[in-house]
Scaffold this motif. Structure first.
Motif, short mmCIF file in Angstrom:
data_model
loop_
_atom_site.label_atom_id
_atom_site.label_comp_id
_atom_site.label_asym_id
_atom_site.label_seq_id
_atom_site.Cartn_x
_atom_site.Cartn_y
_atom_site.Cartn_z
N GLY A 196 34.19 27.53 34.21
CA GLY A 196 34.66 27.84 35.57
C GLY A 196 34.86 29.34 35.81
O GLY A 196 34.96 29.77 36.96
N ASP A 197 34.90 30.15 34.76
CA ASP A 197 35.09 31.60 34.96
C ASP A 197 33.88 32.22 35.67
O ASP A 197 32.75 31.75 35.53
CB ASP A 197 35.25 32.32 33.61
CG ASP A 197 36.67 32.20 33.05
OD1 ASP A 197 37.57 31.80 33.82
OD2 ASP A 197 36.86 32.49 31.86
N GLY A 198 34.12 33.30 36.38
CA GLY A 198 33.05 33.99 37.11
C GLY A 198 32.32 35.00 36.23
O GLY A 198 32.95 35.75 35.48
N VAL A 199 30.99 34.98 36.32
CA VAL A 199 30.16 35.94 35.58
C VAL A 199 29.25 36.65 36.59
O VAL A 199 28.50 36.00 37.32
CB VAL A 199 29.31 35.23 34.50
CG1 VAL A 199 28.39 36.23 33.80
CG2 VAL A 199 30.20 34.53 33.48
N GLU B 252 33.33 43.44 45.01
CA GLU B 252 33.77 42.11 45.48
C GLU B 252 33.61 41.07 44.38
O GLU B 252 34.50 40.26 44.13
CB GLU B 252 32.94 41.68 46.71
CG GLU B 252 33.47 42.19 48.03
CD GLU B 252 34.98 42.05 48.16
OE1 GLU B 252 35.48 40.90 48.10
OE2 GLU B 252 35.67 43.09 48.30
N ALA B 253 32.43 41.11 43.72
CA ALA B 253 32.16 40.13 42.66
C ALA B 253 33.10 40.34 41.47
O ALA B 253 33.64 39.39 40.90
CB ALA B 253 30.70 40.24 42.21
N MET B 254 33.33 41.60 41.12
CA MET B 254 34.17 41.92 39.96
C MET B 254 35.61 41.40 40.15
O MET B 254 36.27 41.04 39.19
CB MET B 254 34.21 43.43 39.73
CG MET B 254 32.90 43.96 39.17
SD MET B 254 33.15 44.61 37.53
CE MET B 254 31.69 45.58 37.28
N LYS B 255 36.05 41.38 41.41
CA LYS B 255 37.42 40.93 41.69
C LYS B 255 37.65 39.51 41.19
O LYS B 255 38.76 39.12 40.87
CB LYS B 255 37.69 40.97 43.20
CG LYS B 255 37.94 42.36 43.73
CD LYS B 255 38.19 42.32 45.23
CE LYS B 255 38.27 43.74 45.78
NZ LYS B 255 38.21 43.76 47.25
N GLN B 256 36.56 38.71 41.17
CA GLN B 256 36.73 37.30 40.79
C GLN B 256 36.15 37.02 39.40
O GLN B 256 36.02 35.87 39.01
CB GLN B 256 35.98 36.40 41.77
CG GLN B 256 36.25 36.68 43.24
CD GLN B 256 35.10 36.11 44.07
OE1 GLN B 256 34.82 34.92 44.01
NE2 GLN B 256 34.41 36.97 44.81
#
Ligand SMILES: Cc1ncc(COP(=O)(O)O)c(C=O)c1O
Length: 390
Positions: free
Chosen positions: A112-115, A157-161
């Motif tokens: 579930g973590d964002g990559v 934006e992507a790094m935030k999640q």
């Protein structure tokens, strides 16, 4: 010196994925020109073949540990070629770069973590994140005045999640060699949002002589680097790759996952890494290959610009992959695929798997003899004229 790229090497009948795969997987006949899978139609450096032959002559093929001499070789190579100081014990073996990335994602993130990835990008980046049930966070590249660039707004934006960022450096398929300024910004954002940066530098040693590759780990010790001599020395089938990780805790976690997956070198992997990175004959061979690739890349782009004005390319700064825009052709990607195979009779890597923006693109591998590339351009021109597209 004799040209490396213009040498004749018959690959048909060797079980080559690039050459024999066309018939076996796609039922295409032998006259279709294979300009897809990322290896080159050349023999490796003679000094590497000699070292492998000597290893074969020993007749010892038992289970093998990663050789301390191979770890030293990687450390020397990165120090000498890329100004990156590495402790040899921080180098782990991996039987492939894609397996290395997969194991790192498994070790350092949770389901579930964002990559983060930056499309268009080498398709396994999507597949390995998806396949590990992590979430793909795409920060697409943007094109500014005909040049691909990182979109730092999208990246932030992507790094935030995100928990982890898979950086492709140099970038496949767009061929960018990221500048130090760009990479410093990446490191800054990663530190701000506590994101682990994993750099796939498999194409770094094929950076063109006119460009300079910056190893992002030289800007931040916490960056994990994954690489191999596989692209540079054209030995991808030996699966001799490595991970450089200087954070002890992360290295332990990665090793645990590797042990679970039984990662061990073949007896030839150590030999290949040592021969590629420590023999000056191999290094000279590589420097000649880089010059030839840069020249051949420029020649192919000139050929396309003069004969195929409907197609557009950006100028790669490394390696042998050319990302070609077919958007001016009034065809869907499926129609284009059939047309390329059945009428033009060339096989390129379709752009769609590289990401949504790849829909109208094809990737051409120029790592072959010049006459085959001229033939490919000629076939494209003839078929475009037949369709009255030119
Ligand atoms: C960016 C990138 N990473 C990884 C790979 C494949 O590496 P391996 O075969 O070692 O898994 C390729 C092959 O084309 C590539 O372009």
């Amino acid at each position: 010196m004799k040209s490396i790229l213009q040498q004749q090497l018959e690959r048909t009948g060797t079980n080559s994925v690039k050459w024999d795969g066309l018939g076996r997987w796609f039922r295409l006949s032998e006259d279709v020109l294979p300009l897809w899978v990322a290896d080159i139609d050349i023999r490796t450096a003679p000094s590497i073949s000699e070292a492998l032959a000597a290893k074969a002559a020993q007749g010892e093929f038992g289970y093998t540990l990663f050789a301390p001499e191979a770890q030293d070789a990687v450390s020397d190579w990165y120090g000498r070629r890329h100004d990156l100081n590495i402790e040899p014990k921080h180098v782990l073996f991996s039987s492939g770069v894609v397996p290395a990335l997969t194991h790192i994602v498994e070790a350092l993130t949770d389901v579930g973590d964002g990559v983060v990835i930056q499309s268009p990008v080498y398709p396994p980046f999507y597949e390995l994140v998806d396949g590990s049930k992590r979430q793909v966070l795409d920060a697409p590249l943007k094109v500014t005045e005909g040049r691909y660039e990182m979109d730092f707004v999208a990246l932030e934006e992507a790094m935030k999640q995100a928990k982890l960022f898979l950086l492709c450096s140099p970038h496949n398929p767009v061929g960018r060699v990221w500048t130090k300024t760009e990479l410093l910004k990446v490191v800054e954002l990663a530190n701000q949002y506590d994101v682990i940066v994993v750099a796939d530098e498999i194409h770094a040693d094929l950076t063109f002589p006119s460009q300079k590759h910056t190893a992002i780990a030289s800007l931040d010790q916490r960056v994990i680097t994954v690489s191999a001599p596989s692209k540079a020395f054209n030995i991808a089938g030996l699966f001799a790759s490595y991970i450089i990780c200087s954070v002890d805790g992360w290295r332990k976690q990665i090793t645990k996952v590797q042990n679970k997956h039984h990662v061990l070198p073949t007896p030839f992997a150590n030999t290949a890494i040592i021969a590629a990175y420590t023999d000056t004959r191999a290094e000279r061979w590589l420097d000649q290959l880089r010059e030839e690739l840069e020249q051949q890349m420029n020649e192919v782009i000139d050929l396309i610009e003069s004969n195929l004005p409907m197609l557009h390319t950006t100028r790669p700064e490394a390696s042998y992959l050319l990302w070609i825009d077919f958007s001016q052709l009034p065809m869907s990607s499926e129609e284009r695929k059939s047309w390329l195979h059945d009428e033009v009779r060339i096989f390129l890597s379709p752009g769609r798997p590289f990401g949504p923006a790849g829909e109208t693109f094809e990737r051409m591998n120029i790592g072959t003899r010049r006459e085959l590339l001229e033939e490919a351009v000629h076939r494209l021109q003839t078929q475009l004229e037949r369709k009255a597209f030119v």
